[in-house]
Scaffold this motif. Structure first.
Motif, PDB file in Angstrom:
ATOM      1  N   LYS A  92     122.351 -20.507  67.228  1.00 39.53           N
ATOM      2  CA  LYS A  92     120.976 -20.802  66.886  1.00 39.53           C
ATOM      3  C   LYS A  92     120.479 -21.351  68.348  1.00 39.53           C
ATOM      4  CE  LYS A  92     118.923 -22.219  62.859  1.00 39.53           C
ATOM      5  NZ  LYS A  92     117.861 -23.121  62.963  1.00 39.53           N
ATOM      6  N   ARG A  93     119.545 -20.808  68.520  1.00 35.07           N
ATOM      7  CA  ARG A  93     118.911 -20.891  69.855  1.00 35.07           C
ATOM      8  C   ARG A  93     117.278 -21.716  69.683  1.00 35.07           C
ATOM      9  NH1 ARG A  93     121.662 -18.125  73.197  1.00 35.07           N
ATOM     10  NH2 ARG A  93     122.613 -16.181  72.411  1.00 35.07           N
ATOM     11  N   ASP A  94     117.368 -22.511  70.677  1.00 35.13           N
ATOM     12  CA  ASP A  94     115.884 -23.495  70.458  1.00 35.13           C
ATOM     13  C   ASP A  94     114.818 -22.558  71.404  1.00 35.13           C
ATOM     14  OD1 ASP A  94     117.909 -26.069  71.456  1.00 35.13           O
ATOM     15  OD2 ASP A  94     117.300 -25.790  69.476  1.00 35.13           O
ATOM     16  N   SER A  95     113.766 -23.068  71.052  1.00 35.72           N
ATOM     17  CA  SER A  95     112.690 -22.358  71.430  1.00 35.72           C
ATOM     18  C   SER A  95     112.489 -22.353  72.811  1.00 35.72           C
ATOM     19  CB  SER A  95     111.397 -22.620  70.518  1.00 35.72           C
ATOM     20  OG  SER A  95     110.303 -21.861  71.137  1.00 35.72           O
ATOM     21  N   LEU A  96     111.977 -21.565  73.526  1.00 33.12           N
ATOM     22  CA  LEU A  96     111.741 -21.534  75.058  1.00 33.12           C
ATOM     23  C   LEU A  96     110.682 -22.443  75.412  1.00 33.12           C
ATOM     24  CD1 LEU A  96     111.440 -17.960  76.659  1.00 33.12           C
ATOM     25  CD2 LEU A  96     112.906 -20.035  77.265  1.00 33.12           C
ATOM     26  N   SER A  97     109.574 -22.610  74.244  1.00 32.37           N
ATOM     27  CA  SER A  97     108.307 -23.251  74.618  1.00 32.37           C
ATOM     28  C   SER A  97     108.727 -24.799  74.636  1.00 32.37           C
ATOM     29  CB  SER A  97     107.408 -23.042  73.452  1.00 32.37           C
ATOM     30  OG  SER A  97     107.910 -23.120  72.227  1.00 32.37           O
ATOM     31  N   GLN A  98     109.856 -25.167  73.995  1.00 36.63           N
ATOM     32  CA  GLN A  98     109.980 -26.574  73.985  1.00 36.63           C
ATOM     33  C   GLN A  98     110.721 -27.181  75.274  1.00 36.63           C
ATOM     34  OE1 GLN A  98     113.047 -26.302  71.031  1.00 36.63           O
ATOM     35  NE2 GLN A  98     111.414 -26.844  69.289  1.00 36.63           N
ATOM     36  N   ILE A  99     111.152 -26.229  76.195  1.00 37.66           N
ATOM     37  CA  ILE A  99     111.661 -26.736  77.222  1.00 37.66           C
ATOM     38  C   ILE A  99     110.701 -26.442  78.537  1.00 37.66           C
ATOM     39  CG2 ILE A  99     113.711 -26.408  78.792  1.00 37.66           C
ATOM     40  CD1 ILE A  99     114.451 -27.028  75.972  1.00 37.66           C
ATOM     41  N   LEU A 100     110.008 -25.231  78.647  1.00 36.04           N
ATOM     42  CA  LEU A 100     109.364 -25.097  79.662  1.00 36.04           C
ATOM     43  C   LEU A 100     107.963 -25.649  79.691  1.00 36.04           C
ATOM     44  CD1 LEU A 100     109.788 -21.006  79.517  1.00 36.04           C
ATOM     45  CD2 LEU A 100     110.972 -22.778  80.669  1.00 36.04           C
TER      46      LEU A 100
END
Lengths: 238, 564
Positions: A92-100
């Motif tokens: 399960k991967r987290d969203s890119l937008s949460q990190i960037l």
């Protein structure tokens, strides 16, 4: 180790009157070569371990983009709740937008994408890559949401991530933020709507398979906010 | 300049780190130069969303630098477009992240190593994200301190501007191919430099936590509370921007930090020089060199600097005394080492600087010569060495004489080297030369545009260098064919580098292949692995360690030819 004999030949290339011109040779992945003395190689254990650690990290991170083929649509089995906890190979991967940090990128890359609009409840940078859950069927996800309403945006973000990862259709055409208040209250539902917009090829991840098994149906979704709970009404048009 | 196997290897790295989609975008940028989003959509045949995400990831990990420039649009007017430039070197640096981590662990401390690990894992982070990532929020001060240490040693820097504006270059590089392809590479290299220069942070700000207004953001002061209350919620009040600026001054500015590859490269370059000197000269010289380079590292302007920064004798001696190995050296010994290193005091002042370029070139030569020795044998090695020292075209027989190789063998070996692109040969020239006519007292040469070779006298063939000095004289008749050989260093160095990328790619693929073959073996839990399974597991583990260690060693050579 010699890998001779693996995959003999690549088919006979004799076409066009060229019989005998092209010599068929066995295809060898790693032909034997004369190797130097292994004692001359110093084993850099720390470097190798660090390298593996980094590699494992990236494979489990949101930075590893996978093209998910929506074969789920063709699979008529409904995932059981017990399957959810099975240790599978999908992560399960987290969203890119949460990190960037969205302001550090050109506007054309971040405009219109749901996750960028506002970043409340940003996930911590450190996540646990060990939590390997199979990708939840969207139907189950909604059930989950209904049951755990109010847990907050964390759940929604996960759902949003799945949508982003799974979406192959032109989601961007539906990314204009709606003025309707209902829609704005819950970012994720907008995403769901995008998913189910079957203008393109009617392939809807997970849904159609679960319901009808037809590959070309259009699904529209309406939603209502009643006392803070979410309910979804689906209309499936054949 | 990215060589063919360099590109393949870079794409392989990106594939194993970020997957096929990102690698697809990356490969297009590597092969086609800077592209716009629209062009990428056309070339990659991926969805716009996939491309955007891929670009975001590549930018985040410092593998791509976006820039905006003006192009003539459809309507004939100038349109601002965003292009994406791939940074080949930064992709290759990913291979050596473990080395960077090792450097920081050794030079600084474990906490600094932790911070760097986060920066390498994520590509770039804000200060807030670095704090979040630290295991225990209560020791935020310690994290801040470690971060400052990293900044002071310049292992960490500010990220460049997200989308600098770059004037379009006057040379229209996109339309010219073929004969101008060499120029295309030149143009693309300078374009890359221009984009990077436009994007780079100001020197004063690059390693500074300070904002342009000069105020330093101190989270503790802002809150007045202990850092544990400086929770996630606090920040949210001030909008989405993760601003490290002083409270209220400029919320739109977001400072992102990343590992400074330049500094790590410089460090490794110094290390390579020191090791080369240690092997070639002695420990004393190596100690002196190390002391000098350690002292002046922060003063070096660019990585490939030719000479080290000048130091006075006193300073040198002082620095040498600081290190453990140097304590036992006397002033005379230090002076002698300096002479060994080939530097004498410059002019009236007693300052010394080392010719680093020469050391690097020597190291490169040694590397290539050892390859030739290994692959082609001792005779080839001697001939190759002769040619690389001479630098001029040399004739076959002459080479054979000077290296004591049999006259019959020499052409074969030289031919082999030439076929594998290790030597440059000129023979066509001489085939044409056979046309020259010997008649009475005149000798007419058909091809005279090369000043090196002229005819003088009746049947004398004279070999001259660029300064018209006679290098060699032959007696010829019209049936003589000469072969001249030369080591063309710039071309050969590129070729060797490409071969190394190829080797690195092979090594990586082999590791993956070996592990793939025994996938099932890896899934068996340790308790169940018995007897032959355990033996096989051990073999596999050894194979992986040896292959990857070899890759790390090969990477040293890669850096020698590419970055040093």
């Amino acid at each position: 180790m010699a890998y001779r004999g693996r995959g003999r030949g690549r088919g006979f290339r004799g076409g066009g009157g060229g019989i005998g011109y092209a010599k068929q040779e066995p295809f060898v992945y790693f032909p034997d070569v004369e190797l130097p003395d292994i004692k001359g190689v110093t084993v850099e254990e720390m470097l190798v371990r660090r390298s593996q650690k980094l590699l494992n990290y990236w494979k489990a991170s949101p930075y590893y983009l996978e093209a998910t083929i929506s074969k789920k649509g063709q699979n008529a089995e409904i995932e059981k709740v017990s399957d959810r906890n099975k240790v599978g190979t999908t992560i399960k991967r987290d969203s890119l937008s949460q990190i960037l940090v969205h302001k550090s990128f050109p506007v054309e890359l971040t405009e219109g994408s749901k996750g960028w609009q506002s970043q409340p409840g940003r996930k911590r940078v450190r996540w646990n890559p060990d939590s390997e859950l199979q990708k939840l069927d969207i139907f189950e996800k909604l059930e989950q949401r209904q049951a755990q309403n109010g847990r907050g945006e964390k759940e929604k973000k996960e759902g949003e991530n799945e949508d982003e990862d799974e979406d192959e259709e032109n989601e961007e055409t539906e990314e204009e933020p709606s003025d309707d208040d209902d829609y704005n209250q819950n970012v994720d539902f907008d995403d769901d709507e995008d998913d189910f917009n079957a203008d393109v090829d009617g392939e809807v991840v997970g849904w159609v398979g679960a319901f009808k098994g037809k590959s070309s149906s259009s699904v529209t979704q309406t939603k209502a906010n009643v006392n803070g709970t979410h309910s979804i009404v689906l209309e499936i048009n054949g | 300049m990215a060589t063919p196997y360099g590109i393949k290897f870079a794409v392989h790295l990106i594939t194993s780190h970020f997957g096929n989609l990102v690698a697809n975008v990356c490969e297009n940028l590597l092969r086609k130069g800077p592209l716009t989003l629209q062009q990428l959509i056309r070339f990659t045949e991926l969805t716009p969303l996939q491309i955007k995400n891929s670009l975001l990831i590549l930018i985040q990990h410092n593998c791509v630098q976006p820039f905006s420039s003006e192009q003539i649009g459809a309507g004939g007017n100038e349109v601002k477009v965003t292009q994406y430039l791939v940074l080949f070197d930064n992709i290759l640096h990913r291979l050596r992240f473990p080395k960077f981590l090792e450097i920081v662990s050794e030079e600084l401390d474990k906490n600094c190593g932790e911070i760097l690990e986060g920066l390498l894992q994520h590509g770039r982070l804000t200060l807030e994200q670095i704090y979040e990532r630290a295991r225990d929020n209560a020791v935020q001060d310690a994290v801040r301190e470690s971060f400052q240490k990293l900044l002071n040693s310049r292992f960490v820097e500010r990220c460049p501007a997200p989308e600098p504006f770059v004037e379009p270059s006057t040379i229209k590089s996109s339309n010219k191919r073929g004969a101008k392809s060499a120029k295309l590479d030149e143009v693309s290299e300078t374009e890359e430099q221009r984009v990077l220069a436009a994007a780079a942070s100001l020197d004063t700000l690059r390693f500074s936590i300070l904002t342009p207004s000069g105020t330093e953001f101190d989270e503790d002061k802002k809150d007045g509370d202990s850092s544990s209350s400086m929770g996630v919620g606090e920040k949210r009040k001030h909008g989405a921007a993760d601003s490290d600026d002083a409270f209220g001054s400029n919320e739109n500015e977001v400072i992102l930090w990343r590992a400074n590859f330049e500094e790590f490269t410089r460090y490794l370059r110094h290390k390579a020089c020191i090791e080369n000197v240690r092997a070639r000269l002695d420990v004393g010289a190596a100690t002196v060199l190390k002391a000098m380079l350690d002292a002046t590292r922060s003063a070096e302007k660019k990585v490939k600097t030719e000479n080290s920064v000048s130091l006075s004798m006193d300073t040198i001696f002082e620095e040498v005394m600081k290190s453990e190995a140097g304590r036992s050296l006397t002033l005379d010994r230090v002076r002698a080492s300096l002479v060994q290193l080939g530097c004498s005091s410059s002019g009236t002042d007693d300052t010394y600087s080392i010719d680093l370029k020469q050391i690097i070139e020597l190291a490169q030569k040694e590397e290539v010569e050892s390859i030739v020795l290994r692959r082609y044998g001792r005779d080839a090695y001697r001939m190759f060495r002769l040619l690389s020292k001479a630098g001029l075209l040399q004739e076959t027989d002459k080479i054979a004489d000077m290296t004591f190789v049999e006259k019959k063998e020499a052409p074969k070996i030289l031919g082999k080297l030439w076929k594998d692109e290790y030597l440059h040969m000129e023979v066509e020239y001489f085939n044409l030369l056979i046309k020259f006519t010997l008649s009475s007292n005149m000798a007419i040469c058909d091809v005279v545009d090369k000043p090196r070779l002229t005819l003088s006298g009746m049947s004398d063939l004279v070999l001259m260098d660029q300064n018209k000095e006679i290098v060699n004289k032959f007696v010829v008749d019209r049936n003589t064919t000469f072969y001249l050989w030369k080591v063309n260093k710039p071309i050969l160095w590129q070729h060797v580098l490409d071969e190394m990328y190829h080797a690195a790619l092979n090594l990586s693929l082999r590791v993956i292949h070996e592990l793939d073959q025994k996938k099932e073996l890896l899934t068996i839990p340790p308790e169940k692995r018995t007897g032959p399974l355990e033996k096989e597991f051990k073999r596999l583990k050894n194979a992986k360690f040896f292959l990857e260690s070899s890759l790390m060693k090969l990477d040293d050579a890669l850096m020698l030819f590419r970055h040093f």
